[in-house]
Motif scaffolding. Structure first.
Motif, PDB file in Angstrom:
ATOM      1  N   LEU A 274       1.715   5.590 -32.589  1.00 11.00           N
ATOM      2  CA  LEU A 274       1.922   6.334 -31.332  1.00 11.00           C
ATOM      3  C   LEU A 274       2.481   7.734 -31.581  1.00 11.00           C
ATOM      4  O   LEU A 274       2.193   8.669 -30.828  1.00 11.00           O
ATOM      5  N   ARG A 275       3.270   7.857 -32.647  1.00 10.26           N
ATOM      6  CA  ARG A 275       3.769   9.195 -33.009  1.00 10.26           C
ATOM      7  C   ARG A 275       2.604  10.118 -33.343  1.00 10.26           C
ATOM      8  O   ARG A 275       2.577  11.282 -32.930  1.00 10.26           O
ATOM      9  N   VAL A 276       1.638   9.608 -34.080  1.00  9.80           N
ATOM     10  CA  VAL A 276       0.475  10.415 -34.456  1.00  9.80           C
ATOM     11  C   VAL A 276      -0.356  10.740 -33.196  1.00  9.80           C
ATOM     12  O   VAL A 276      -0.785  11.876 -32.989  1.00  9.80           O
ATOM     13  N   PHE A 277      -0.531   9.745 -32.362  1.00 13.19           N
ATOM     14  CA  PHE A 277      -1.241   9.958 -31.090  1.00 13.19           C
ATOM     15  C   PHE A 277      -0.562  11.083 -30.307  1.00 13.19           C
ATOM     16  O   PHE A 277      -1.203  12.040 -29.852  1.00 13.19           O
TER      17      PHE A 277
ATOM     18  N   VAL B  87       5.695  13.164 -27.725  1.00 12.43           N
ATOM     19  CA  VAL B  87       5.919  12.077 -28.689  1.00 12.43           C
ATOM     20  C   VAL B  87       7.048  11.177 -28.175  1.00 12.43           C
ATOM     21  O   VAL B  87       6.929   9.944 -28.152  1.00 12.43           O
ATOM     22  N   PHE B  88       8.139  11.806 -27.722  1.00 14.36           N
ATOM     23  CA  PHE B  88       9.265  11.009 -27.210  1.00 14.36           C
ATOM     24  C   PHE B  88       8.795  10.062 -26.093  1.00 14.36           C
ATOM     25  O   PHE B  88       9.130   8.880 -26.087  1.00 14.36           O
ATOM     26  N   SER B  89       8.035  10.602 -25.152  1.00 10.52           N
ATOM     27  CA  SER B  89       7.618   9.803 -23.988  1.00 10.52           C
ATOM     28  C   SER B  89       6.869   8.547 -24.442  1.00 10.52           C
ATOM     29  O   SER B  89       7.111   7.442 -23.934  1.00 10.52           O
ATOM     30  N   LEU B  90       5.986   8.734 -25.404  1.00 13.76           N
ATOM     31  CA  LEU B  90       5.167   7.605 -25.857  1.00 13.76           C
ATOM     32  C   LEU B  90       5.991   6.580 -26.617  1.00 13.76           C
ATOM     33  O   LEU B  90       5.878   5.377 -26.362  1.00 13.76           O
ATOM     34  N   ILE B  91       6.844   7.058 -27.521  1.00 11.27           N
ATOM     35  CA  ILE B  91       7.572   6.053 -28.307  1.00 11.27           C
ATOM     36  C   ILE B  91       8.690   5.401 -27.491  1.00 11.27           C
ATOM     37  O   ILE B  91       9.030   4.251 -27.722  1.00 11.27           O
ATOM     38  N   ALA B  92       9.206   6.132 -26.493  1.00 11.86           N
ATOM     39  CA  ALA B  92      10.210   5.489 -25.622  1.00 11.86           C
ATOM     40  C   ALA B  92       9.549   4.351 -24.844  1.00 11.86           C
ATOM     41  O   ALA B  92      10.096   3.230 -24.778  1.00 11.86           O
ATOM     42  N   GLY B  93       8.378   4.613 -24.285  1.00 11.27           N
ATOM     43  CA  GLY B  93       7.655   3.549 -23.562  1.00 11.27           C
ATOM     44  C   GLY B  93       7.351   2.392 -24.500  1.00 11.27           C
ATOM     45  O   GLY B  93       7.526   1.217 -24.142  1.00 11.27           O
ATOM     46  N   ALA B  94       6.924   2.731 -25.716  1.00 11.94           N
ATOM     47  CA  ALA B  94       6.566   1.688 -26.686  1.00 11.94           C
ATOM     48  C   ALA B  94       7.795   0.853 -27.061  1.00 11.94           C
ATOM     49  O   ALA B  94       7.710  -0.369 -27.196  1.00 11.94           O
ATOM     50  N   ARG B  95       8.944   1.507 -27.183  1.00 12.73           N
ATOM     51  CA  ARG B  95      10.164   0.750 -27.525  1.00 12.73           C
ATOM     52  C   ARG B  95      10.513  -0.216 -26.392  1.00 12.73           C
ATOM     53  O   ARG B  95      10.935  -1.350 -26.647  1.00 12.73           O
TER      54      ARG B  95
ATOM     55  N   GLY C  41       8.571  -3.216 -26.762  1.00  8.92           N
ATOM     56  CA  GLY C  41       8.783  -4.045 -27.953  1.00  8.92           C
ATOM     57  C   GLY C  41       7.829  -3.751 -29.101  1.00  8.92           C
ATOM     58  O   GLY C  41       7.433  -4.661 -29.839  1.00  8.92           O
ATOM     59  N   ALA C  42       7.441  -2.485 -29.284  1.00 10.47           N
ATOM     60  CA  ALA C  42       6.501  -2.129 -30.354  1.00 10.47           C
ATOM     61  C   ALA C  42       7.082  -2.393 -31.744  1.00 10.47           C
ATOM     62  O   ALA C  42       8.293  -2.307 -31.931  1.00 10.47           O
TER      63      ALA C  42
ATOM     64  N   VAL D  85       5.488   5.355 -18.825  1.00 11.34           N
ATOM     65  CA  VAL D  85       5.080   4.147 -18.099  1.00 11.34           C
ATOM     66  C   VAL D  85       3.824   3.548 -18.736  1.00 11.34           C
ATOM     67  O   VAL D  85       3.756   2.330 -18.993  1.00 11.34           O
ATOM     68  N   ALA D  86       2.849   4.385 -19.026  1.00 15.74           N
ATOM     69  CA  ALA D  86       1.580   3.867 -19.571  1.00 15.74           C
ATOM     70  C   ALA D  86       1.800   3.235 -20.948  1.00 15.74           C
ATOM     71  O   ALA D  86       1.191   2.214 -21.269  1.00 15.74           O
ATOM     72  N   ALA D  87       2.681   3.846 -21.749  1.00 16.68           N
ATOM     73  CA  ALA D  87       2.935   3.267 -23.081  1.00 16.68           C
ATOM     74  C   ALA D  87       3.653   1.923 -22.932  1.00 16.68           C
ATOM     75  O   ALA D  87       3.296   0.946 -23.593  1.00 16.68           O
ATOM     76  N   ALA D  88       4.644   1.862 -22.050  1.00 10.54           N
ATOM     77  CA  ALA D  88       5.361   0.590 -21.853  1.00 10.54           C
ATOM     78  C   ALA D  88       4.385  -0.493 -21.384  1.00 10.54           C
ATOM     79  O   ALA D  88       4.379  -1.616 -21.902  1.00 10.54           O
ATOM     80  N   GLU D  89       3.531  -0.134 -20.423  1.00 11.72           N
ATOM     81  CA  GLU D  89       2.583  -1.124 -19.885  1.00 11.72           C
ATOM     82  C   GLU D  89       1.540  -1.527 -20.927  1.00 11.72           C
ATOM     83  O   GLU D  89       1.038  -2.648 -20.912  1.00 11.72           O
ATOM     84  N   ALA D  90       1.214  -0.593 -21.826  1.00  7.99           N
ATOM     85  CA  ALA D  90       0.231  -0.920 -22.873  1.00  7.99           C
ATOM     86  C   ALA D  90       0.757  -2.018 -23.795  1.00  7.99           C
ATOM     87  O   ALA D  90      -0.008  -2.682 -24.477  1.00  7.99           O
ATOM     88  N   PHE D  91       2.078  -2.194 -23.809  1.00 11.49           N
ATOM     89  CA  PHE D  91       2.667  -3.270 -24.617  1.00 11.49           C
ATOM     90  C   PHE D  91       3.041  -4.471 -23.745  1.00 11.49           C
ATOM     91  O   PHE D  91       3.768  -5.354 -24.192  1.00 11.49           O
TER      92      PHE D  91
END
Ligand SMILES: CC(C)=CCC/C(C)=C/COP(=O)(O)OP(=O)(O)O
Ligand SMILES: C=C(C)CCOP(=O)(O)OP(=O)(O)O
Length: 301
Positions: free
Chosen positions: A212-215, A192-200, A203-204, A57-63
């Motif tokens: 985000l993978r490195v994060f 890693v999955f959680s972050l990049i799924a949110g980012a996708r 629209g990252a 959720v946080a990654a999706a909202e960050a975008f």
């Protein structure tokens, strides 16, 4: 007036939304054998911290994405995580009696049902991801990438591979690189999955996904080192599971290799390098993800 810090309220709100969404995806009147439904719901509703869905959720909202769009995928990762804990606790693996402050799944429902509840949670996670397209308008292209990432990061090259290396290595590990492999895959890959799924969902770009993978990689490693530390120093009541289990099972951990103090130092160094990577991702708003990184490492829960 409510004086609770905004971050705590934010955590509480998301946790409640995720729990409500999980109840929709696994309804009380769901038409499946009752023992299976009960076993799945028992572990899902046992009071986990919901850290991985929080990251989605946080990654999706960050975008700049809507939270609603991220919830089905957030639930999917919690189902995968919960299945992994049910199986990790089985007699064939860690043989634990308590998890999330309650008896482990197999202690309540028996081994066969616990195995099948784990299997069904994993399968239902993919159903839940598809719901992000059906209910929340996430594009088919993004969902395809999310399914591909989850198969990779939760599977043989990811979490399952890490767990196998953990079991096989238990007493025979001779260096920190081998242990790092285990931590990165067994625990880090789902983070890693959680972050990049949110980012996708948000629209990252490729460059942002890489950052985000490195994060996630550094955060995941730090999180598992912290778990090793808490196994030695943590409070059983707060953590809801037995401590000293690594020592009792003669597991090789970060504190075993480099001592408690150096392990704590590693957690700080990795958290900082994770935050540096996030800083390079050029997000619409990275403040929540930064706060979450600090929150994960202060945990004694
Ligand atoms: C495919 C499977 C079964 C994966 C399990 C992955 C995992 C992170 C287990 C918990 O690790 P742990 O044993 O270090 O943590 P805990 O102390 O919570 O049991
Ligand atoms: C990877 C590890 C260290 C297993 C426990 O994860 P969490 O500490 O996130 O467990 P729950 O809150 O979900 O129970």
């Amino acid at each position: 007036m409510n004086n609770r810090p905004a971050f705590e309220l934010y955590l509480q709100e998301i946790t409640e939304q995720i729990t409500n969404e999980l109840k929709e995806i696994l309804p009380a009147e769901w038409d499946v054998p009752q023992s299976l439904r009960d076993a799945m719901q028992y572990s899902l509703m046992a009071g986990g911290k919901r850290l991985r869905p929080l990251l989605v959720v946080a990654a999706a909202e960050a975008f700049g994405a809507e939270r609603q769009a991220a919830l089905p995928v957030a639930c999917a990762v919690e189902m995968v995580h919960t299945y992994s804990l049910i199986h990790d606790d089985l007699p064939a693996m860690d043989n634990d009696d308590y998890r999330r402050g309650k008896l482990t799944n197999h202690k309540v429902f028996g081994e066969a049902t616990a195995i099948l509840a784990g299997d069904a949670l994993l399968t239902h996670a993919f159903y839940s991801i598809v719901q992000a397209g059906r209910k929340s308008g996430v594009s088919a292209e993004s969902l395809l990438s999310i399914v591909e990432d989850l198969s990779e990061l939760a599977g043989a090259r990811g979490m399952v591979g890490g767990q196998v290396a953990d079991m096989e290595g238990e007493q025979g590990l001779t260096n920190l690189e081998q242990l790092q492999y285990i931590h990165l895959h067994k625990t880090g890959d789902l983070i890693v999955f959680s972050l990049i799924a949110g980012a996708r969902i948000g629209g990252a770009t490729q460059g942002q996904l890489e950052a985000l993978r490195v994060f996630g990689r550094d955060l995941g490693l730090a999180f598992q080192i912290q778990d090793d530390i808490l196994d030695l120093t943590g409070d059983e009541q707060k953590m809801g599971k037995k401590t000293q289990s690594d020592v009792n099972q003669q597991k090789v951990t970060y504190p075993f290799f480099i001592g408690l103090e150096q392990s704590q130092e590693q957690v700080s160094v990795l958290t900082q390098s994770a935050k540096d990577a996030l800083g390079r991702a050029d997000l619409t708003d990275s403040s929540r993800l930064m706060e979450i990184a600090d929150y994960l490492m202060r945990r004694d829960h």
